[in-house]
Design a protein around this motif. Structure first.
Motif, short mmCIF file in Angstrom:
data_model
loop_
_atom_site.label_atom_id
_atom_site.label_comp_id
_atom_site.label_asym_id
_atom_site.label_seq_id
_atom_site.Cartn_x
_atom_site.Cartn_y
_atom_site.Cartn_z
N SER A 288 -21.92 -31.09 -5.89
CA SER A 288 -21.72 -29.72 -6.37
C SER A 288 -23.01 -29.06 -6.82
N SER A 289 -24.12 -29.80 -6.80
CA SER A 289 -25.34 -29.31 -7.46
C SER A 289 -25.98 -28.12 -6.76
N GLU A 290 -25.62 -27.86 -5.51
CA GLU A 290 -26.18 -26.70 -4.81
C GLU A 290 -25.28 -25.47 -4.92
N ASN A 291 -24.31 -25.52 -5.80
CA ASN A 291 -23.38 -24.41 -6.02
C ASN A 291 -23.47 -23.99 -7.48
N PRO A 292 -24.48 -23.18 -7.85
CA PRO A 292 -24.67 -22.85 -9.26
C PRO A 292 -23.49 -22.13 -9.90
N LEU A 293 -22.78 -21.31 -9.13
CA LEU A 293 -21.59 -20.64 -9.68
C LEU A 293 -20.50 -21.67 -9.97
N GLY A 294 -20.35 -22.64 -9.08
CA GLY A 294 -19.40 -23.71 -9.30
C GLY A 294 -19.78 -24.56 -10.50
N VAL A 295 -21.07 -24.84 -10.65
CA VAL A 295 -21.55 -25.62 -11.80
C VAL A 295 -21.27 -24.86 -13.09
N HIS A 296 -21.53 -23.55 -13.09
CA HIS A 296 -21.23 -22.74 -14.28
C HIS A 296 -19.75 -22.82 -14.63
N ALA A 297 -18.89 -22.66 -13.63
CA ALA A 297 -17.45 -22.71 -13.88
C ALA A 297 -17.05 -24.08 -14.43
N GLY A 298 -17.61 -25.14 -13.86
CA GLY A 298 -17.29 -26.47 -14.33
C GLY A 298 -17.77 -26.73 -15.74
N LEU A 299 -18.97 -26.28 -16.06
CA LEU A 299 -19.51 -26.46 -17.41
C LEU A 299 -18.71 -25.66 -18.43
N HIS A 300 -18.29 -24.45 -18.04
CA HIS A 300 -17.47 -23.64 -18.95
C HIS A 300 -16.15 -24.37 -19.24
N ALA A 301 -15.52 -24.90 -18.19
CA ALA A 301 -14.28 -25.64 -18.39
C ALA A 301 -14.51 -26.88 -19.24
N MET A 302 -15.63 -27.57 -19.00
CA MET A 302 -15.94 -28.77 -19.78
C MET A 302 -16.15 -28.44 -21.25
N MET A 303 -16.75 -27.28 -21.52
CA MET A 303 -16.96 -26.90 -22.92
C MET A 303 -15.61 -26.68 -23.61
N VAL A 304 -14.66 -26.06 -22.91
CA VAL A 304 -13.32 -25.88 -23.47
C VAL A 304 -12.67 -27.24 -23.72
N MET A 305 -12.72 -28.12 -22.74
CA MET A 305 -12.13 -29.45 -22.89
C MET A 305 -12.77 -30.22 -24.05
N THR A 306 -14.10 -30.10 -24.17
CA THR A 306 -14.83 -30.83 -25.21
C THR A 306 -14.48 -30.32 -26.59
N LEU A 307 -14.41 -29.01 -26.74
CA LEU A 307 -14.09 -28.45 -28.06
C LEU A 307 -12.64 -28.72 -28.44
N ASP A 308 -11.74 -28.72 -27.47
CA ASP A 308 -10.35 -29.09 -27.78
C ASP A 308 -10.28 -30.56 -28.22
N ALA A 309 -11.03 -31.43 -27.51
CA ALA A 309 -11.08 -32.84 -27.92
C ALA A 309 -11.77 -32.99 -29.27
N GLY A 310 -12.82 -32.19 -29.50
CA GLY A 310 -13.52 -32.22 -30.77
C GLY A 310 -12.62 -31.82 -31.93
N ALA A 311 -11.78 -30.84 -31.69
CA ALA A 311 -10.83 -30.43 -32.73
C ALA A 311 -9.86 -31.57 -33.06
N GLU A 312 -9.39 -32.27 -32.03
CA GLU A 312 -8.51 -33.43 -32.27
C GLU A 312 -9.22 -34.48 -33.12
N LEU A 313 -10.45 -34.81 -32.72
CA LEU A 313 -11.18 -35.87 -33.42
C LEU A 313 -11.53 -35.47 -34.85
N CYS A 314 -11.91 -34.21 -35.04
CA CYS A 314 -12.28 -33.76 -36.40
C CYS A 314 -11.06 -33.74 -37.32
N THR A 315 -9.89 -33.45 -36.76
CA THR A 315 -8.67 -33.51 -37.56
C THR A 315 -8.41 -34.94 -38.01
N ILE A 316 -8.57 -35.89 -37.10
CA ILE A 316 -8.39 -37.31 -37.42
C ILE A 316 -9.40 -37.76 -38.47
N LEU A 317 -10.63 -37.20 -38.39
CA LEU A 317 -11.72 -37.62 -39.28
C LEU A 317 -11.79 -36.80 -40.58
#
Length: 534
Positions: A288-317
């Motif tokens: 996917s590395s030659e598709n910068p728009l695709g990389v942007h979309a993937g990173l944006h989605a990953m940031m959402v997934m990460t922050l949702d997971a971070g919220a779960e973990l911070c609640t536990i902690l």
């Protein structure tokens, strides 16, 4: 063998007799390689399966007592053993020595090598020498750990794929959790996520996971990104969420608290106008590395997934303020939905993050061309997105065709990357490549894995193993530590499936069988302390 006349290679069949690893004075069952000024004999040995380790050579007693110089070439394919380290074939000694010259003793034992291989070539280097070999044995180094999880169905191809994914990760569970045993003998944090999911499904808790996660944390002081890649620091968060879900180890999770909270702050600072604005290496996977728009979309989605997971973990902690902050930034990021730009990687992540409709992502992008434009790393997330779209049959077909395509080429472990188009005119890795045929190992690959540099044992390619356990056997974890699990099978065209799933309380035993009326009959045996929802 370089010679089949019996003149320079004598009695080679003795090498496939069972040995003891001990030189002796009996001088029986000896294989000989005899060189002249014109002839330097060599042979290739096939040990039948990819392993991590080296060779043990047991020599006998030729008249000349001087050590004998030999060249050894390890290979994940036959063609790799026939190669030279050059800029043409792509063969290298990167990360592990696989091509070198050594002296072997007279009437003794020599152990050499620490790499990933199935094949080994041995050549005499000097003229007028007589190499007398009593034995050549593969030395297999691995963690002696039980396979607690299992998967078996009426489809032997799926069974073999599940086992091959498990074995691929097992080989990479060395001192640390590597991505490859020939090349990429490193802790790549993003690549670890599919591996950790496989370990959860097959081996249960294993110290190599925590050791590797902690190493990545300790060598990456903030504001650095793990492996120099922003997504890999996000994968570190996601791995900890999934690890805690399966193992329920709160004591270990608390050891991550200070770094985790600070890392989440850093991630949240990398937004602009409710869009990801990550620096560092901007990387999902190589295809996917030659598709910068695709990389942007993937990173944006990953940031959402990460922050949702971070919220779960911070609640536990007991970090309610940080959990609320993660939820707020994630909510704002969800106001913007980037275009996947026809990237299956990005479409899969957008679907898993809940940013696009799962069925729409599957129909319009992921299922187009079936397994075309899959990758062995992000193929796992494509399968997960297909499951979210309820396309279990389509996912199983891709597993059979794409991962099964590697098996058809002789694979016993799954590869760094693969394209079904490579197989159209290719010889398998178990053969010398005939005239007019493509070399499946040496003729393909790209980016960092061109030609023979391509790793044929890469842990990130193990996705079908955990996927089949989760979606076909039907096991998902509801409460941390597997205190509550849900079992909802999706058999597709299978008639039956059975298997086991490791939990901290013991192994869950499961069998599903399709009845004449199409309904599934399930037998489940769970250990005490595990509640099963159905």
């Amino acid at each position: 063998m370089s010679d089949k006349t019996g003149q320079s290679i004598i009695d080679p069949q003795n090498l496939i007799k069972l040995g003891t690893g001990q030189a002796d004075l009996v001088h029986r069952n000896i294989s000989r390689l005899v060189s002249t000024h014109e002839v330097r004999p060599g042979l290739v040995l096939d040990f039948g399966k990819e392993i991590q380790g080296g060779l043990q050579l047991i020599t006998d007693q030729p008249g000349d007592h001087r050590p004998i110089k030999i060249r050894i070439r390890f290979g994940e394919s036959v063609s790799e053993t026939m190669s030279d380290v050059d800029t043409i074939s792509g063969a290298t000694n990167d990360h592990a020595m696989r091509d070198f010259i050594i002296d072997v003793p007279w009437l003794g034992m020599m152990q050499i090598g620490n790499t990933g291989f199935r094949f080994a070539r041995i050549d005499l280097v000097d003229p007028n020498r007589d190499l007398q070999l009593k034995e050549v044995r593969a030395v297999f180094e691995y963690r002696d750990i039980p396979y607690l999880g299992s998967f078996k169905s009426n489809d032997d191809r799926l069974n073999q794929i599940w086992n091959t994914g498990a074995y691929t990760v097992h080989l990479n569970m060395q001192e640390y959790l590597w991505d490859g045993i020939k090349r990429d003998r490193l802790v790549w944090v993003g690549d670890m996520h599919p591996e950790v999911m496989t370990i959860n499904a097959v081996f249960g808790k294993n110290d190599v996971v925590a050791k590797s996660l902690d190493q990545a944390r300790d060598i990456t002081p903030l504001p650095g990104w793990m492996n120099g890649i922003s997504a890999y620091s996000m994968w570190w968060v996601l791995i900890h969420r999934d690890l805690y879900k399966n193992q329920g180890d709160l004591e270990y999770l608390r050891k991550q608290q200070k770094y985790l909270v600070a890392l989440l702050d850093q991630i949240m600072q990398k937004t602009k106008d409710n869009k990801e604005n990550l620096d560092g290496g901007r990387f999902l996977d190589w295809p996917s590395s030659e598709n910068p728009l695709g990389v942007h979309a993937g990173l944006h989605a990953m940031m959402v997934m990460t922050l949702d997971a971070g919220a779960e973990l911070c609640t536990i902690l007991d970090e309610p303020a940080q959990a609320a902050k993660c939820k707020e930034v994630s909510t704002n990021l969800k106001l913007y939905v980037p275009d996947a730009n026809n990237s299956k990687q990005a479409a899969a992540l957008l679907s898993l993050a809940g940013l696009v409709d799962a069925q729409k992502a599957n129909t319009e992008v992921i299922s187009q061309g079936e397994c075309e434009r899959f990758s062995t790393f992000y193929g796992y997330y494509m399968l997960q997105a297909k499951a979210k779209a309820k396309d279990y049959q389509g996912a199983m077909d891709c597993i059979r065709n794409y991962w099964g395509g590697m098996l058809d080429m002789g694979a016993t472990t799954f590869w760094e990357d693969f394209d079904l188009a490579w197989t159209k005119n290719a010889a398998p890795i178990t053969e010398l490549v005939p005239e007019g045929k493509d070399d499946i190992h040496g003729d393909f690959g790209a980016y960092c894995y061109k030609n023979l540099r391509h790793s044929l044992c890469h842990g990130w390619a193990s996705g079908p193993t955990s996927w089949l356990t989760e979606h076909v056997l039907g096991v998902s974890v509801v409460e941390p530590g597997c205190k509550v699990i849900r079992i909802q099978p999706n058999l597709g065209d299978l008639q039956w499936v059975e298997g086991t799933f490791p939990t901290p309380m013991g192994v869950v035993k499961i069998r599903h069988e399709k009845q004449a009326n199409g309904k599934i009959k399930s037998d489940i045996d769970a250990p005490k302390g595990v509640k099963v929802l159905r």
